[in-house]
Design an enzyme around this catalytic site. Structure first.
Site, PDB file in Angstrom:
ATOM      1  N   ARG A   1       0.837  -1.203   0.000  1.00  0.00           N
ATOM      2  CA  ARG A   1       0.000   0.000   0.000  1.00  0.00           C
ATOM      3  C   ARG A   1       0.870   1.251   0.000  1.00  0.00           C
ATOM      4  O   ARG A   1       0.519   2.259  -0.614  1.00  0.00           O
ATOM      5  CB  ARG A   1      -0.917  -0.005   1.217  1.00  0.00           C
ATOM      6  CG  ARG A   1      -1.929  -1.139   1.232  1.00  0.00           C
ATOM      7  CD  ARG A   1      -2.798  -1.006   2.473  1.00  0.00           C
ATOM      8  NE  ARG A   1      -3.665  -2.142   2.658  1.00  0.00           N
ATOM      9  CZ  ARG A   1      -3.638  -2.942   3.740  1.00  0.00           C
ATOM     10  NH1 ARG A   1      -2.790  -2.709   4.721  1.00  0.00           N
ATOM     11  NH2 ARG A   1      -4.471  -3.950   3.837  1.00  0.00           N
TER      12      ARG A   1
ATOM     13  N   PHE B   1     -12.957  -5.611  -2.749  1.00  0.00           N
ATOM     14  CA  PHE B   1     -12.680  -6.433  -1.556  1.00  0.00           C
ATOM     15  C   PHE B   1     -11.967  -5.566  -0.520  1.00  0.00           C
ATOM     16  O   PHE B   1     -10.902  -5.915  -0.013  1.00  0.00           O
ATOM     17  CB  PHE B   1     -11.827  -7.671  -1.897  1.00  0.00           C
ATOM     18  CG  PHE B   1     -12.336  -8.481  -3.060  1.00  0.00           C
ATOM     19  CD1 PHE B   1     -13.284  -9.478  -2.844  1.00  0.00           C
ATOM     20  CD2 PHE B   1     -11.895  -8.250  -4.357  1.00  0.00           C
ATOM     21  CE1 PHE B   1     -13.760 -10.247  -3.905  1.00  0.00           C
ATOM     22  CE2 PHE B   1     -12.371  -8.997  -5.421  1.00  0.00           C
ATOM     23  CZ  PHE B   1     -13.302  -9.992  -5.204  1.00  0.00           C
TER      24      PHE B   1
ATOM     25  N   ASP C   1     -17.083  -3.800  -0.763  1.00  0.00           N
ATOM     26  CA  ASP C   1     -16.964  -5.083  -0.059  1.00  0.00           C
ATOM     27  C   ASP C   1     -18.360  -5.674   0.102  1.00  0.00           C
ATOM     28  O   ASP C   1     -19.347  -4.948   0.193  1.00  0.00           O
ATOM     29  CB  ASP C   1     -16.312  -4.887   1.314  1.00  0.00           C
ATOM     30  CG  ASP C   1     -15.751  -6.192   1.880  1.00  0.00           C
ATOM     31  OD1 ASP C   1     -14.518  -6.374   1.805  1.00  0.00           O
ATOM     32  OD2 ASP C   1     -16.539  -7.016   2.386  1.00  0.00           O
TER      33      ASP C   1
ATOM     34  N   ASP D   1      -7.908  -7.104  -4.334  1.00  0.00           N
ATOM     35  CA  ASP D   1      -7.230  -7.821  -3.237  1.00  0.00           C
ATOM     36  C   ASP D   1      -8.235  -8.747  -2.556  1.00  0.00           C
ATOM     37  O   ASP D   1      -8.703  -8.487  -1.454  1.00  0.00           O
ATOM     38  CB  ASP D   1      -6.655  -6.795  -2.242  1.00  0.00           C
ATOM     39  CG  ASP D   1      -5.923  -7.456  -1.089  1.00  0.00           C
ATOM     40  OD1 ASP D   1      -5.529  -8.635  -1.221  1.00  0.00           O
ATOM     41  OD2 ASP D   1      -5.736  -6.798  -0.046  1.00  0.00           O
TER      42      ASP D   1
ATOM     43  N   CYS E   1      -3.697 -14.155  -2.113  1.00  0.00           N
ATOM     44  CA  CYS E   1      -3.118 -14.627  -0.843  1.00  0.00           C
ATOM     45  C   CYS E   1      -3.264 -16.134  -0.710  1.00  0.00           C
ATOM     46  O   CYS E   1      -3.104 -16.680   0.373  1.00  0.00           O
ATOM     47  CB  CYS E   1      -3.756 -13.895   0.332  1.00  0.00           C
ATOM     48  SG  CYS E   1      -5.530 -14.079   0.418  1.00  0.00           S
TER      49      CYS E   1
HETATM   50  N1  SAH Z   1      -8.204  -5.846   0.691  1.00  0.00           N
HETATM   51  C1  SAH Z   1      -8.375  -6.009   2.114  1.00  0.00           C
HETATM   52  C2  SAH Z   1      -8.422  -7.438   2.562  1.00  0.00           C
HETATM   53  C3  SAH Z   1      -9.484  -8.232   1.889  1.00  0.00           C
HETATM   54  S1  SAH Z   1     -10.070  -9.524   2.872  1.00  0.00           S
HETATM   55  C4  SAH Z   1      -7.274  -5.282   2.865  1.00  0.00           C
HETATM   56  O1  SAH Z   1      -6.370  -4.739   2.245  1.00  0.00           O
HETATM   57  O2  SAH Z   1      -7.307  -5.245   4.101  1.00  0.00           O
HETATM   58  C5  SAH Z   1     -11.332 -10.104   1.836  1.00  0.00           C
HETATM   59  C6  SAH Z   1     -12.558  -9.243   1.837  1.00  0.00           C
HETATM   60  O3  SAH Z   1     -13.336  -9.646   0.727  1.00  0.00           O
HETATM   61  C7  SAH Z   1     -13.455  -9.378   3.061  1.00  0.00           C
HETATM   62  O4  SAH Z   1     -13.667  -8.122   3.624  1.00  0.00           O
HETATM   63  C8  SAH Z   1     -14.758  -9.967   2.527  1.00  0.00           C
HETATM   64  O5  SAH Z   1     -15.912  -9.422   3.142  1.00  0.00           O
HETATM   65  C9  SAH Z   1     -14.704  -9.573   1.090  1.00  0.00           C
HETATM   66  N2  SAH Z   1     -15.402 -10.427   0.136  1.00  0.00           N
HETATM   67  C10 SAH Z   1     -15.416 -11.772   0.079  1.00  0.00           C
HETATM   68  N3  SAH Z   1     -16.105 -12.184  -0.994  1.00  0.00           N
HETATM   69  C11 SAH Z   1     -16.537 -11.072  -1.638  1.00  0.00           C
HETATM   70  C12 SAH Z   1     -17.279 -10.837  -2.828  1.00  0.00           C
HETATM   71  N4  SAH Z   1     -17.733 -11.844  -3.575  1.00  0.00           N
HETATM   72  N5  SAH Z   1     -17.505  -9.560  -3.200  1.00  0.00           N
HETATM   73  C13 SAH Z   1     -17.039  -8.529  -2.457  1.00  0.00           C
HETATM   74  N6  SAH Z   1     -16.338  -8.695  -1.328  1.00  0.00           N
HETATM   75  C14 SAH Z   1     -16.094  -9.955  -0.918  1.00  0.00           C
END
Ligand code: SAH
Length: 401
Positions: free
Chosen positions: A216, A232, A254, A303, A343
């Site tokens: 980031r 996400f 999200d 992500d 990840c």
């Molecule tokens: N990018 C974030 C971490 C992502 S963790 C960071 O930098 O901290 C994964 C996230 O994806 C979670 O918050 C979860 O709620 C979301 N998620 C999971 N499946 C999803 C979907 N189909 N559409 C949107 N969000 C989703």
């Protein structure tokens, strides 16, 4: 050296000591000489001496007869017992690295096997520690670990966020609760001069993803004055940092209502409400809707959670990455930046790039790979344990062909 301590012996079959001697810490159940040391004689979490077929001890570890990874090596040789004092020692070594890396006490303090504490994750949020245990052997040591954390850091709170899915394979219960200190007060992560409220009970994993911090940091030179989409977004880690780096407009998306509400609060508290928004949607649906509406972003950040949890899901999961990246490219401006991550440790670094390239050709785009991303140095990679090298990503420029 003090005289050696007595632990029940777990005998390996001939030749099965080689991987441990090469640095690995895991013993698989089929590597154990069950004629000499029947697995049924051990309870989950028992501490053992791991011994080769000649009777020479490799070190002290813990066993779980119900798990495919039947034992993990904790300390080489037999001089040191696996107890609170060893854990204190390992915590101090882990802490020394993080104190050198970061000016403030916000980081992953212990990254399991890589920090010599297999099955244990600790994240530090100032005077609060959130821990996650994934093995029966570490669960058995939970009180010793809590004591060791209190001795080394004197934190206000220690939380145990013991609800990871893999605990089921170790037949461990799921729970999230305070392990030390008093309830109350706020937990925050600090990153890039910003503050993010974190929920140590209801959040994802330990509550925050420190593994992306340095990645980031690298957003700065790509986002100033730009329109950015953070898919996400969880608590807004990428998007809010992009806003702070001067992005013109940022949308954090999200699927979780709780995450979106928390992101909205994080946007407010960092004074970025004029530029950053949080909205709730499914990523795939939302990208399709944006595509239909011909919306365009200068920077798209993808992500997602791990799409490949088990090796056998590789084909389906890698297709999901490809599909997601194609959708991301379809909402990019003509000369845009795609930040894409995975990840999943079952998703090889090159496979992620191959999927992006295939998607780009399918859409008749050209891709330039600018920056390769990996987990930050508070998540050290253990060179003998590929599973510890799990986060990969790229910053890519996407152009018309
Ligand atoms: N990018 C974030 C971490 C992502 S963790 C960071 O930098 O901290 C994964 C996230 O994806 C979670 O918050 C979860 O709620 C979301 N998620 C999971 N499946 C999803 C979907 N189909 N559409 C949107 N969000 C989703």
């Amino acid at each position: 050296m003090s005289e050696s301590i007595e632990y029940p012996a777990l005998y390996l079959k001939r030749g099965e000591d080689a991987r441990l001697r090469a640095g690995h810490l895991w013993v698989f159940s089929n590597e154990i000489d069950v004629a000499r040391s029947p697995l049924g004689e051990f309870a989950p979490g028992d501490v053992v001496a791991i011994v080769d077929h000649r009777g020479k001890a490799i070190g002290v570890g813990y066993v779980n007869p119900n798990s495919l990874i039947a034992a993990r090596l904790v300390v080489r040789g037999l001089e040191h017992p696996f107890d609170r004092s060893l854990i204190v020692h390992r915590l101090n070594i882990a802490l020394a690295l993080r104190q050198q890396l970061y000016a403030e006490p916000y980081y992953r303090l212990v990254f399991g096997e890589s920090d010599g504490l297999p099955g244990l994750t600790l994240d530090r949020f100032g005077d609060v520690v959130v821990g996650q245990i994934t093995t029966a052997g570490m669960e058995r040591q939970k009180d010793a670990i809590t004591d060791a954390i209190v001795k080394v850091l004197a934190p206000r709170q220690v939380w145990w966020k013991n609800d990871a899915g893999i605990r089921a394979m170790e037949q461990l219960p799921m729970y999230a609760d305070l392990g030390h200190g008093e309830y109350g007060g706020e937990v925050v992560a600090k990153e890039g001069g910003l503050v993010f409220g974190v929920d140590p009970v209801g959040g994802q994993k330990t509550g925050w993803f420190y593994d992306q911090r340095e990645n980031r940091d690298g957003l700065a030179r790509f986002v100033t004055g730009k329109r950015v989409l953070d898919m996400f977004s969880y608590l807004g880690g990428w998007g809010i940092r992009a806003g702070a780096y001067g992005a013109r407009e940022v949308d954090c998306v999200d699927a979780s209502a709780a995450a979106v509400e928390a992101t909205a609060r994080n946007i407010e508290r960092n004074g970025l409400a004029n530029r950053v928004k949080a909205l709730r949607a499914d990523a795939f649906d939302h990208l399709k809707a944006l595509r239909e509406a011909r919306e365009r972003y200068d920077v798209v950040i993808l992500d997602p959670p791990a799409f490949i949890k088990r090796r056998k899901d590789f084909k389906e999961g890698s297709l999901a990455y490809r599909r997601l990246n194609e959708l991301g490219m379809q909402v990019l401006a003509r000369d845009g930046i795609l930040v894409t991550c995975s990840c999943s440790h079952h998703m090889p670094r090159q496979a992620l790039l191959d999927g992006v390239q295939q998607g780009a050709r399918h859409l008749d785009r050209q891709v330039q790979m600018l920056v390769s991303l990996q987990q930050g140095p508070d998540h050290p990679v253990h060179p003998a344990i590929p599973e510890t090298d799990y986060l990969k990503g790229y910053i890519l420029r996407v152009l018309p062909a």
